[in-house]
Design an enzyme around this catalytic site. Sequence first.
Site, PDB file in Angstrom:
ATOM      1  N   HIS A   1       0.913 -11.671   1.698  1.00  0.00           N
ATOM      2  CA  HIS A   1      -0.177 -10.960   1.021  1.00  0.00           C
ATOM      3  C   HIS A   1      -0.890 -11.799  -0.036  1.00  0.00           C
ATOM      4  O   HIS A   1      -2.086 -11.618  -0.276  1.00  0.00           O
ATOM      5  CB  HIS A   1       0.389  -9.681   0.382  1.00  0.00           C
TER       6      HIS A   1
ATOM      7  N   TYR B   1       0.823  -1.216   0.000  1.00  0.00           N
ATOM      8  CA  TYR B   1       0.000   0.000   0.000  1.00  0.00           C
ATOM      9  C   TYR B   1       0.857   1.267   0.000  1.00  0.00           C
ATOM     10  O   TYR B   1       0.342   2.365  -0.219  1.00  0.00           O
ATOM     11  CB  TYR B   1      -0.948   0.044   1.214  1.00  0.00           C
TER      12      TYR B   1
END
Length: 285
Positions: A112, A49
């Site tokens: 992730h 992010y």
Amino acid sequence: MEFITLNTGDKMPLEGFGVFQIPDAAQCEEVVYNAVKTGYRLIDTATAYGNEEAVGKGVARAVRDGIATREELFITTKVWVSDMGKEEDAYQAVKASLKRLDMDYADLILLHQPMNDYFAAYRGITKAYKEGLAKAIGVANFYPAILANLCKTVEVIPAVNQVELHPYFVQEGAIENMKAYGVVPQAWGPLAEGKHGIFTDAQLTAIGDKYGKTPAQIALRWNVQRGVSIIPKSIHVERMEQNIDIWDFALTEEEMEQISAKDLRHSEIVNHDDPAFVKFIYNLH
Ligand code: NAP
């Protein structure tokens, strides 16, 4: 707020706050600060992010202002695919995340994606866990067979599996599979990232009218009521307040079933079975 006990024995707030797609550092810091002020105690970020530093600053400011202590907060971050090729790479990625967060430990570190050499990467985050750099470890987007295979082979069972879960992608079987291994299901995109007209859905609106709640609140309540942790994201304070105001009512069994019946049985956001999606993920960072 309710809490759920992880397989480590630690408690995790059932509702937290996500910061995907807040790339502007100053805005992200402010949003995180406001989220903690609003009452959120779990913040979910990721290396991918690009805002771990801003999250760390927002958290530090909230702690400095006495809104919450670091111990009361639950910080999650994730290791990206490009750091999942070797055990040491994943281990170093955890250290780099902590440096950006300016924290001694994270409460939860996730892999992730089920991509690259995720077995090696899982050993890397296991090492970080054993050294106390992470209070818990887990995975994200591990679909049932992949999760089952991982659980059969690893020394430390993942505490959490974060997958897409909302009324249009219910994944009841995947949740049952997680629970069978003692893995806590956590919903990313609990508001379907705004897709499917969720905020004006006639059925969610009708149920909401009964309780004086919005469709968003009904969708969030439905997930927590089936034991799923949620991490909705909003940059707006009034929506942060709305999304956390779901703890003073309960849906009936019939309403729970009505909402589950909205299931489309597929994601319209990601497709891990599509080689083009895998390629896209590898090309991201
Ligand atoms: P989401 O929380 O389902 O939806 C966020 C969207 O809904 C934003 O556009 C937000 O707009 C809007 N919104 C929020 N509350 C609202 C309300 N009450 N009324 C109307 N609109 C509202 O989607 P998400 O951010 O993708 O998922 C949540 C978190 O899960 C992420 O932030 C991230 O931490 C995590 N995540 C993880 C993965 C993974 O692969 N592990 C993937 C995706 C997401 P505004 O911000 O403008 O209010």
